[in-house]
Design a protein around this motif. Structure first.
Motif, short mmCIF file in Angstrom:
data_model
loop_
_atom_site.label_atom_id
_atom_site.label_comp_id
_atom_site.label_asym_id
_atom_site.label_seq_id
_atom_site.Cartn_x
_atom_site.Cartn_y
_atom_site.Cartn_z
N TRP A 143 41.02 45.09 40.13
CA TRP A 143 41.54 44.11 39.19
C TRP A 143 40.98 44.45 37.81
O TRP A 143 39.77 44.57 37.64
CB TRP A 143 41.13 42.70 39.59
CG TRP A 143 41.66 42.33 40.93
CD1 TRP A 143 42.85 41.70 41.20
CD2 TRP A 143 41.04 42.57 42.20
NE1 TRP A 143 43.01 41.55 42.55
CE2 TRP A 143 41.91 42.07 43.20
CE3 TRP A 143 39.85 43.17 42.60
CZ2 TRP A 143 41.63 42.14 44.55
CZ3 TRP A 143 39.56 43.25 43.95
CH2 TRP A 143 40.43 42.74 44.91
N GLU A 144 41.86 44.59 36.84
CA GLU A 144 41.44 44.82 35.47
C GLU A 144 41.61 43.51 34.71
O GLU A 144 42.63 42.85 34.79
CB GLU A 144 42.30 45.89 34.80
CG GLU A 144 41.91 46.09 33.36
CD GLU A 144 43.00 46.72 32.51
OE1 GLU A 144 42.69 47.09 31.38
OE2 GLU A 144 44.15 46.81 32.96
N THR A 145 40.58 43.16 33.97
CA THR A 145 40.63 41.96 33.13
C THR A 145 40.26 42.37 31.72
O THR A 145 39.23 43.01 31.50
CB THR A 145 39.62 40.90 33.63
OG1 THR A 145 39.84 40.66 35.01
CG2 THR A 145 39.78 39.60 32.86
N GLY A 150 44.53 38.71 30.35
CA GLY A 150 44.53 38.25 31.73
C GLY A 150 44.17 39.35 32.71
O GLY A 150 43.63 40.39 32.35
N LYS A 151 44.50 39.10 33.98
CA LYS A 151 44.09 39.98 35.07
C LYS A 151 45.31 40.67 35.68
O LYS A 151 46.34 40.04 35.89
CB LYS A 151 43.38 39.15 36.14
CG LYS A 151 42.68 39.95 37.21
CD LYS A 151 42.02 39.05 38.23
CE LYS A 151 40.61 38.73 37.79
NZ LYS A 151 39.79 38.15 38.85
#
Length: 164
Positions: A143-145, A150-151
């Motif tokens: 998951w990239e935030t 956002g994610k």
């Protein structure tokens, strides 16, 4: 008449030979172009790591994730985003690096990071971008935030033997 037929046969054979020899280099050229692209991709990675003082041959591939982010329907000028994130570990220094390869904009970025373990997830914290954060698990999910965006989730593979 025999001379004309003989000339016609010679011209036909010459034209056929010329046609075949002209087509062959095109096929070979395609193969050479493909090989050149692969070599350039590898040399591009090597040069990016060399710029930050890291020997590419000392890196172990810890994992990778593919991200496909559809364009935002609320923003007409937005486009689809497709990129791959590769996590590397320098086997000489135990430092970690993330290489992001954007296939839409055709860019490559290498970032130095701190890797922390939190329960069943690993968290990547970046020295040059504190607003960017990646989390991944041992199943290959990531998951990239990024602050303000956002994610997003990517999928890939992880090699846990290189994780501290």
């Amino acid at each position: 008449m025999k001379k004309n037929i003989l000339n016609l046969i010679v011209v036909t054979i010459f034209a056929t030979t010329l046609s075949v020899s002209c087509n062959s280099p095109k096929e070979n050229k395609k193969e050479q172009t493909t090989a050149k692209v692969e070599i350039n991709e590898d040399s591009l990675r090597t040069s990016y790591f060399k710029e930050i003082g890291v020997n590419y041959s000392s890196l172990a591939n810890v994992g990778y994730w593919l991200f496909n982010i559809p364009k935002d329907p609320e923003i007409p000028a937005s486009t689809n985003i497709k990129y791959t994130a590769f996590l590397y570990k320098d086997m000489n220094t135990n430092a970690y690096y993330l290489m992001e390869r954007d296939y839409v904009e055709n860019t490559l970025v290498v970032r130095s990071l701190f890797l922390k373990k939190k329960k069943e997830k690993f968290i990547m914290l970046f020295k040059d971008m504190p607003g960017l954060r990646y989390e991944f698990d041992k199943k290959g999910n990531c998951w990239e935030t990024e602050e303000g965006l956002g994610k997003v989730q990517g999928t890939g593979e992880i090699n846990t033997e290189f994780l501290d």
